[in-house]
Design a protein around this motif. Structure first.
Motif, PDB file in Angstrom:
ATOM      1  N   ARG A  75      25.244  -7.900  -3.627  1.00  0.00           N
ATOM      2  CA  ARG A  75      24.892  -9.159  -3.327  1.00  0.00           C
ATOM      3  C   ARG A  75      25.002  -9.817  -4.673  1.00  0.00           C
ATOM      4  N   ILE A  76      25.237 -11.269  -4.612  1.00  0.00           N
ATOM      5  CA  ILE A  76      25.646 -11.950  -5.804  1.00  0.00           C
ATOM      6  C   ILE A  76      24.501 -11.795  -7.029  1.00  0.00           C
ATOM      7  N   ARG A  77      23.252 -11.707  -6.529  1.00  0.00           N
ATOM      8  CA  ARG A  77      22.297 -11.391  -7.583  1.00  0.00           C
ATOM      9  C   ARG A  77      22.717 -10.010  -8.297  1.00  0.00           C
ATOM     10  N   ASP A  78      22.954  -9.036  -7.545  1.00  0.00           N
ATOM     11  CA  ASP A  78      23.321  -7.909  -8.264  1.00  0.00           C
ATOM     12  C   ASP A  78      24.360  -7.738  -9.262  1.00  0.00           C
ATOM     13  N   LEU A  79      25.270  -8.725  -8.969  1.00  0.00           N
ATOM     14  CA  LEU A  79      26.567  -8.951  -9.660  1.00  0.00           C
ATOM     15  C   LEU A  79      25.773  -9.817 -11.097  1.00  0.00           C
ATOM     16  N   VAL A  80      25.194 -10.728 -10.847  1.00  0.00           N
ATOM     17  CA  VAL A  80      24.499 -11.420 -12.142  1.00  0.00           C
ATOM     18  C   VAL A  80      23.855 -10.637 -12.850  1.00  0.00           C
ATOM     19  N   PHE A  81      23.106  -9.578 -12.399  1.00  0.00           N
ATOM     20  CA  PHE A  81      22.242  -8.593 -13.487  1.00  0.00           C
ATOM     21  C   PHE A  81      23.224  -7.815 -13.974  1.00  0.00           C
ATOM     22  N   ASP A  82      24.229  -7.183 -13.335  1.00  0.00           N
ATOM     23  CA  ASP A  82      25.205  -6.389 -13.918  1.00  0.00           C
ATOM     24  C   ASP A  82      26.009  -7.114 -15.264  1.00  0.00           C
ATOM     25  N   VAL A  83      26.370  -8.366 -14.808  1.00  0.00           N
ATOM     26  CA  VAL A  83      27.086  -9.104 -16.161  1.00  0.00           C
ATOM     27  C   VAL A  83      26.386  -9.414 -17.317  1.00  0.00           C
ATOM     28  N   MET A  84      24.738  -9.626 -16.817  1.00  0.00           N
ATOM     29  CA  MET A  84      24.172 -10.028 -18.140  1.00  0.00           C
ATOM     30  C   MET A  84      23.645  -8.796 -18.670  1.00  0.00           C
ATOM     31  N   ARG A  85      23.470  -7.547 -17.926  1.00  0.00           N
ATOM     32  CA  ARG A  85      22.989  -6.312 -18.474  1.00  0.00           C
ATOM     33  C   ARG A  85      24.098  -5.721 -19.486  1.00  0.00           C
ATOM     34  N   ALA A  86      25.341  -6.105 -19.169  1.00  0.00           N
ATOM     35  CA  ALA A  86      26.598  -5.530 -19.841  1.00  0.00           C
ATOM     36  C   ALA A  86      26.565  -6.076 -21.333  1.00  0.00           C
ATOM     37  N   HIS A  87      25.673  -7.166 -21.367  1.00  0.00           N
ATOM     38  CA  HIS A  87      25.823  -7.934 -22.467  1.00  0.00           C
ATOM     39  C   HIS A  87      24.413  -7.823 -23.426  1.00  0.00           C
ATOM     40  N   ASP A  88      23.772  -7.651 -22.723  1.00  0.00           N
ATOM     41  CA  ASP A  88      22.338  -7.537 -23.154  1.00  0.00           C
ATOM     42  C   ASP A  88      21.445  -6.459 -22.403  1.00  0.00           C
ATOM     43  N   GLY A  89      21.426  -5.213 -22.960  1.00  0.00           N
ATOM     44  CA  GLY A  89      20.948  -4.236 -22.362  1.00  0.00           C
ATOM     45  C   GLY A  89      19.266  -4.283 -22.161  1.00  0.00           C
ATOM     46  N   LYS A  90      18.755  -5.360 -22.854  1.00  0.00           N
ATOM     47  CA  LYS A  90      17.536  -5.503 -22.713  1.00  0.00           C
ATOM     48  C   LYS A  90      16.954  -6.765 -21.738  1.00  0.00           C
ATOM     49  N   VAL A  91      17.974  -7.264 -20.925  1.00  0.00           N
ATOM     50  CA  VAL A  91      17.655  -8.366 -20.187  1.00  0.00           C
ATOM     51  C   VAL A  91      16.974  -7.915 -19.066  1.00  0.00           C
ATOM     52  N   SER A  92      15.779  -8.519 -18.388  1.00  0.00           N
ATOM     53  CA  SER A  92      15.236  -8.020 -17.065  1.00  0.00           C
ATOM     54  C   SER A  92      16.000  -8.729 -16.100  1.00  0.00           C
ATOM     55  N   LYS A  93      15.761  -8.224 -14.765  1.00  0.00           N
ATOM     56  CA  LYS A  93      16.507  -8.735 -13.671  1.00  0.00           C
ATOM     57  C   LYS A  93      15.950  -9.985 -13.390  1.00  0.00           C
ATOM     58  N   ASP A  94      14.668 -10.535 -13.760  1.00  0.00           N
ATOM     59  CA  ASP A  94      13.993 -11.832 -13.468  1.00  0.00           C
ATOM     60  C   ASP A  94      14.654 -12.763 -14.425  1.00  0.00           C
ATOM     61  N   GLU A  95      14.582 -12.396 -15.762  1.00  0.00           N
ATOM     62  CA  GLU A  95      15.240 -13.215 -16.593  1.00  0.00           C
ATOM     63  C   GLU A  95      16.612 -13.602 -16.187  1.00  0.00           C
ATOM     64  N   ALA A  96      17.615 -12.711 -15.782  1.00  0.00           N
ATOM     65  CA  ALA A  96      19.080 -12.769 -15.392  1.00  0.00           C
ATOM     66  C   ALA A  96      19.052 -13.667 -14.042  1.00  0.00           C
ATOM     67  N   LEU A  97      18.161 -13.460 -13.237  1.00  0.00           N
ATOM     68  CA  LEU A  97      18.216 -14.342 -12.001  1.00  0.00           C
ATOM     69  C   LEU A  97      17.768 -15.775 -12.155  1.00  0.00           C
ATOM     70  N   ASP A  98      16.447 -15.749 -13.061  1.00  0.00           N
ATOM     71  CA  ASP A  98      16.258 -17.148 -13.563  1.00  0.00           C
ATOM     72  C   ASP A  98      17.459 -18.029 -14.226  1.00  0.00           C
ATOM     73  N   ARG A  99      18.109 -17.441 -15.067  1.00  0.00           N
ATOM     74  CA  ARG A  99      19.214 -18.153 -15.598  1.00  0.00           C
ATOM     75  C   ARG A  99      20.023 -18.518 -14.768  1.00  0.00           C
ATOM     76  N   ALA A 100      20.552 -17.599 -13.926  1.00  0.00           N
ATOM     77  CA  ALA A 100      21.637 -18.078 -12.654  1.00  0.00           C
ATOM     78  C   ALA A 100      20.863 -19.083 -11.905  1.00  0.00           C
ATOM     79  N   ARG A 101      19.865 -18.953 -11.322  1.00  0.00           N
ATOM     80  CA  ARG A 101      19.165 -20.011 -10.294  1.00  0.00           C
ATOM     81  C   ARG A 101      19.277 -21.331 -11.224  1.00  0.00           C
TER      82      ARG A 101
END
Ligand code: ATP
Length: 290
Positions: free
Chosen positions: A110-136
């Motif tokens: 899903r697009i949200r998994d891609l968002v998390f992967d991309v954010m995670r690759a740059h910041d290993g500490k980012v949570s799924k909620d933070e990543a999705l909030d930013r994308a939303r």
């Protein structure tokens, strides 16, 4: 407005296992001011994607960067020593929207998994909620439906998919976005929507400059503030868009413009044959900078 990018003397060579070395980019220098969109034009094989991959720090084997520097916000990096460039530069200082990015998205994600992967690759500490909030927030601020995050890629139209992928590639607010043929697979209205979104993103300072790669010179009129024309790995002419389009000085730019901008059907053959009818020795003239 200050200088955003100062790239100097880039030499990129492809070393293929069986063939002789191919010079993809031949001692090219390029500067971009804050807020500019630099359109890179030129025929297929002229070195646009190679230059984009080097500046975006995504160059991969068999491409070797023999020399060159990039300077952004006063910090200079040696492109011939990619291993010494801080990881944070990729995605957060320069970000690449590769050619055909929307087709390389996995169909089962899903697009949200891609968002998390991309954010995670740059910041290993980012949570799924933070990543999705930013994308939303980003989707909403650019007028796109946040439910796109729940979709699988095939559930989005081509135009929507490309806009979403563009948003994902700029989630880290890169200073410079390099977009390689972002509109070429889209219909006219989706092309327009993507270009409007890119300009809005610049306005909102999500990024501060764009390199827009295309072989479609007329498309650059609507998006580029400046144009750089490449031929055989060299930059042959750079300047403001209206100067390049209305008063090109380099013989290659003149030929390229007259071969692609001819609207009459009787010239369709010339258009299809492209540049093959020109005396190419004229194209070795020195670079013109406006
Ligand atoms: N993987 C590779 N191996 C060897 N040579 C390559 C490779 N990729 C590109 N080249 C060569 O490098 C040169 C520049 O190619 P590049 O793809 O940068 O051009 P381009 O202007 O982006 O073309 P296009 O519009 O078709 O994408 C060409 O001579 C091309 O054949």
């Amino acid at each position: 407005m200050g200088t955003l990018l100062d790239a100097q003397d880039i030499l990129g060579v492809y070393y293929t296992p069986n063939g002789k070395p191919v010079v993809g980019v031949n001692h090219v220098s390029v500067t971009i001011q804050e807020g500019e969109v630099l359109g890179l034009a030129g025929e297929s094989g002229s070195g646009k994607s190679t230059l984009g991959s080097i500046i975006s720090l995504t160059a991969r084997s068999p491409l070797v960067v023999e020399s060159g520097t990039v300077e952004i916000d006063g910090e200079r990096q040696n492109l011939a020593r990619m291993d010494r460039i801080p990881r944070t530069w990729r995605g957060a200082v320069v970000s690449m929207l590769p050619q055909g990015a929307m087709n390389s998205v996995s169909a089962t994600m899903r697009i949200r998994d891609l968002v998390f992967d991309v954010m995670r690759a740059h910041d290993g500490k980012v949570s799924k909620d933070e990543a999705l909030d930013r994308a939303r927030d980003r989707l909403v601020s650019l007028g796109l439906p946040p439910r796109a995050l729940d979709a699988y890629p095939h559930q989005l139209s081509g135009g929507m998919k490309q806009r979403v992928v563009t948003i994902i590639s700029t989630l880290l607010n890169p200073r410079l976005l390099i977009a390689d043929e972002p509109t070429s697979a889209l219909d006219v209205s989706s092309q327009k929507a993507l270009i409007e979104m890119l300009l809005e993103m610049l306005d909102k300072r999500i990024m501060s400059g764009v390199i827009f790669i295309t072989h479609d010179l007329p498309a650059l009129r609507t998006v580029a503030t400046h144009i750089g024309v490449m031929y055989q790995g060299r930059m042959v002419e750079t300047g403001p868009t209206d100067v390049i389009v209305d008063n090109p000085e380099h013989p290659y730019t003149q030929a390229l413009l007259s071969s692609v901008l001819t609207p009459e059907p009787k010239y369709a053959k010339i258009r299809i044959e492209g540049m093959s009818s020109y005396d190419r020795s004229l194209f070795d003239a020195p670079e013109v900078k406006h």
